[in-house]
Write a protein that holds these residues in place. Sequence first.
Motif, PDB file in Angstrom:
ATOM      1  N   PRO A  14     -35.985  -0.525  -3.828  1.00 25.88           N
ATOM      2  CA  PRO A  14     -35.279   1.054  -3.896  1.00 25.88           C
ATOM      3  C   PRO A  14     -35.658   1.729  -2.606  1.00 25.88           C
ATOM      4  O   PRO A  14     -34.455   2.710  -2.352  1.00 25.88           O
ATOM      5  N   ALA A  15     -36.337   1.398  -1.691  1.00 32.91           N
ATOM      6  CA  ALA A  15     -36.349   2.136  -0.099  1.00 32.91           C
ATOM      7  C   ALA A  15     -35.459   1.320   0.656  1.00 32.91           C
ATOM      8  O   ALA A  15     -36.010   1.361   1.902  1.00 32.91           O
ATOM      9  N   ALA A  16     -34.900   0.228   0.374  1.00 36.60           N
ATOM     10  CA  ALA A  16     -34.231  -0.307   1.239  1.00 36.60           C
ATOM     11  C   ALA A  16     -33.307   0.060   2.358  1.00 36.60           C
ATOM     12  O   ALA A  16     -33.565  -0.195   3.583  1.00 36.60           O
ATOM     13  N   LEU A  17     -32.699   1.035   1.894  1.00 39.35           N
ATOM     14  CA  LEU A  17     -31.713   1.727   2.925  1.00 39.35           C
ATOM     15  C   LEU A  17     -32.537   2.553   3.941  1.00 39.35           C
ATOM     16  O   LEU A  17     -32.247   2.625   5.064  1.00 39.35           O
ATOM     17  N   PRO A  18     -33.586   3.344   3.284  1.00 40.45           N
ATOM     18  CA  PRO A  18     -34.006   4.284   4.275  1.00 40.45           C
ATOM     19  C   PRO A  18     -34.864   3.523   5.387  1.00 40.45           C
ATOM     20  O   PRO A  18     -34.884   3.814   6.623  1.00 40.45           O
ATOM     21  N   THR A  19     -35.390   2.375   4.813  1.00 42.73           N
ATOM     22  CA  THR A  19     -36.291   1.559   5.526  1.00 42.73           C
ATOM     23  C   THR A  19     -35.376   0.843   6.702  1.00 42.73           C
ATOM     24  O   THR A  19     -35.707   0.942   7.855  1.00 42.73           O
ATOM     25  N   ALA A  20     -34.187   0.206   6.385  1.00 40.30           N
ATOM     26  CA  ALA A  20     -33.503  -0.231   7.531  1.00 40.30           C
ATOM     27  C   ALA A  20     -32.713   0.856   8.393  1.00 40.30           C
ATOM     28  O   ALA A  20     -33.079   0.686   9.618  1.00 40.30           O
ATOM     29  N   LYS A  21     -32.721   2.080   7.975  1.00 38.55           N
ATOM     30  CA  LYS A  21     -32.131   3.060   8.787  1.00 38.55           C
ATOM     31  C   LYS A  21     -33.567   3.384   9.792  1.00 38.55           C
ATOM     32  O   LYS A  21     -33.104   3.646  11.238  1.00 38.55           O
ATOM     33  N   HIS A  22     -34.455   3.474   9.242  1.00 37.25           N
ATOM     34  CA  HIS A  22     -35.572   3.889  10.264  1.00 37.25           C
ATOM     35  C   HIS A  22     -36.022   2.916  11.112  1.00 37.25           C
ATOM     36  O   HIS A  22     -36.219   3.009  12.218  1.00 37.25           O
ATOM     37  N   HIS A  23     -35.940   1.582  10.519  1.00 34.40           N
ATOM     38  CA  HIS A  23     -36.082   0.232  11.342  1.00 34.40           C
ATOM     39  C   HIS A  23     -35.252   0.184  12.689  1.00 34.40           C
ATOM     40  O   HIS A  23     -35.358   0.073  13.751  1.00 34.40           O
ATOM     41  N   GLU A  24     -33.906   0.566  12.298  1.00 34.24           N
ATOM     42  CA  GLU A  24     -32.894   0.691  13.533  1.00 34.24           C
ATOM     43  C   GLU A  24     -33.358   1.568  14.444  1.00 34.24           C
ATOM     44  O   GLU A  24     -33.107   1.273  15.700  1.00 34.24           O
ATOM     45  N   ILE A  25     -33.843   2.856  14.145  1.00 39.68           N
ATOM     46  CA  ILE A  25     -34.601   3.976  15.274  1.00 39.68           C
ATOM     47  C   ILE A  25     -35.553   3.218  16.099  1.00 39.68           C
ATOM     48  O   ILE A  25     -35.437   3.312  17.473  1.00 39.68           O
ATOM     49  N   HIS A  26     -36.555   2.309  15.710  1.00 39.42           N
ATOM     50  CA  HIS A  26     -37.306   1.521  16.509  1.00 39.42           C
ATOM     51  C   HIS A  26     -36.597   0.516  17.293  1.00 39.42           C
ATOM     52  O   HIS A  26     -36.940   0.208  18.274  1.00 39.42           O
ATOM     53  N   LEU A  27     -35.561  -0.051  16.913  1.00 35.42           N
ATOM     54  CA  LEU A  27     -34.729  -1.151  17.692  1.00 35.42           C
ATOM     55  C   LEU A  27     -34.192  -0.498  18.902  1.00 35.42           C
ATOM     56  O   LEU A  27     -34.322  -0.948  19.790  1.00 35.42           O
ATOM     57  N   LYS A  28     -33.494   0.821  18.418  1.00 32.25           N
ATOM     58  CA  LYS A  28     -33.109   1.587  19.668  1.00 32.25           C
ATOM     59  C   LYS A  28     -34.204   1.839  20.631  1.00 32.25           C
ATOM     60  O   LYS A  28     -33.748   1.896  22.062  1.00 32.25           O
ATOM     61  N   GLU A  29     -35.366   2.471  20.126  1.00 31.92           N
ATOM     62  CA  GLU A  29     -36.310   2.618  21.095  1.00 31.92           C
ATOM     63  C   GLU A  29     -36.938   1.199  21.944  1.00 31.92           C
ATOM     64  O   GLU A  29     -37.037   1.254  23.367  1.00 31.92           O
ATOM     65  N   VAL A  38     -27.438  -5.377  26.368  1.00 25.22           N
ATOM     66  CA  VAL A  38     -26.642  -5.153  25.028  1.00 25.22           C
ATOM     67  C   VAL A  38     -27.545  -4.101  24.282  1.00 25.22           C
ATOM     68  O   VAL A  38     -28.754  -4.085  24.248  1.00 25.22           O
ATOM     69  N   ASP A  39     -26.716  -3.040  23.807  1.00 27.13           N
ATOM     70  CA  ASP A  39     -27.299  -1.921  23.234  1.00 27.13           C
ATOM     71  C   ASP A  39     -26.592  -1.728  21.776  1.00 27.13           C
ATOM     72  O   ASP A  39     -26.444  -0.696  21.404  1.00 27.13           O
ATOM     73  N   ILE A  40     -26.399  -2.841  21.057  1.00 26.61           N
ATOM     74  CA  ILE A  40     -25.506  -2.825  19.824  1.00 26.61           C
ATOM     75  C   ILE A  40     -26.805  -3.096  18.737  1.00 26.61           C
ATOM     76  O   ILE A  40     -27.727  -4.064  18.613  1.00 26.61           O
ATOM     77  N   THR A  41     -26.662  -2.082  17.542  1.00 25.55           N
ATOM     78  CA  THR A  41     -27.762  -1.848  16.620  1.00 25.55           C
ATOM     79  C   THR A  41     -26.833  -1.733  15.468  1.00 25.55           C
ATOM     80  O   THR A  41     -25.901  -0.877  15.558  1.00 25.55           O
ATOM     81  N   GLY A  42     -27.622  -1.384  14.307  1.00 23.30           N
ATOM     82  CA  GLY A  42     -26.809  -0.936  13.023  1.00 23.30           C
ATOM     83  C   GLY A  42     -27.640  -1.517  11.905  1.00 23.30           C
ATOM     84  O   GLY A  42     -28.850  -2.255  12.041  1.00 23.30           O
ATOM     85  N   TYR A  43     -27.243  -0.985  10.884  1.00 22.41           N
ATOM     86  CA  TYR A  43     -27.557  -1.535   9.553  1.00 22.41           C
ATOM     87  C   TYR A  43     -26.701  -1.551   8.386  1.00 22.41           C
ATOM     88  O   TYR A  43     -25.283  -1.018   8.743  1.00 22.41           O
ATOM     89  N   ASP A  44     -26.633  -2.455   7.587  1.00 21.00           N
ATOM     90  CA  ASP A  44     -25.728  -2.952   6.508  1.00 21.00           C
ATOM     91  C   ASP A  44     -26.216  -2.675   5.238  1.00 21.00           C
ATOM     92  O   ASP A  44     -27.250  -3.126   4.955  1.00 21.00           O
ATOM     93  N   ILE A  45     -25.561  -1.922   4.317  1.00 20.51           N
ATOM     94  CA  ILE A  45     -25.925  -2.012   2.904  1.00 20.51           C
ATOM     95  C   ILE A  45     -25.147  -3.052   2.232  1.00 20.51           C
ATOM     96  O   ILE A  45     -24.093  -3.172   1.992  1.00 20.51           O
ATOM     97  N   ILE A  46     -26.099  -3.762   1.721  1.00 18.07           N
ATOM     98  CA  ILE A  46     -25.767  -5.128   0.770  1.00 18.07           C
ATOM     99  C   ILE A  46     -25.337  -4.492  -0.622  1.00 18.07           C
ATOM    100  O   ILE A  46     -24.308  -5.022  -1.086  1.00 18.07           O
ATOM    101  N   ASP A  47     -26.423  -4.193  -1.024  1.00 16.79           N
ATOM    102  CA  ASP A  47     -26.193  -3.505  -2.550  1.00 16.79           C
ATOM    103  C   ASP A  47     -27.080  -2.327  -2.606  1.00 16.79           C
ATOM    104  O   ASP A  47     -27.949  -1.743  -1.744  1.00 16.79           O
ATOM    105  N   GLU A  48     -27.274  -1.846  -3.970  1.00 19.24           N
ATOM    106  CA  GLU A  48     -28.489  -0.742  -3.953  1.00 19.24           C
ATOM    107  C   GLU A  48     -29.792  -0.881  -3.945  1.00 19.24           C
ATOM    108  O   GLU A  48     -30.503  -0.234  -3.278  1.00 19.24           O
TER     109      GLU A  48
END
Length: 79
Positions: A14-29, A38-48
Motif C-alpha cells: 500500500p505504500a509503494a508509490l510514496p516509497t518510490a517517490k521518496h526513493h527518487e529524492i535520494h537518487l537525485k541527491e 546523466v541526471d535521469i530519474t523517475g518513478y513509474d506506477i505499475i498498479d495500486e
Amino acid sequence: MERLIKLIWDFRGPAALPTAKHHEIHLKEFIQMEKLSVDITGYDIIDEFYATAYLVVNESQMIAVRDRLRPHRGEVYEK
C-alpha cells in the motif's frame, strides 16, 4: 554514443508509490553528490500496490553505481 542503463528499484504494498517517490529524492541527491553526467530519474506506477523508482546511468558507470546502490534489476534505457 554510450548505451544508457536504467537501474530499477521495485516497491510493493500500500505504500509503494510514496516509497518510490521518496526513493527518487535520494537518487537525485546521489547524482549531485557523485556529479554523474546523466541526471535521469523517475518513478513509474505499475498498479495500486506496485511502483518502481529508477536511475539512468552510462554503461561505463553502471557497475560502480550498481554495487553502491544495489538496485533490484536493470535494463537498457530507451528514450
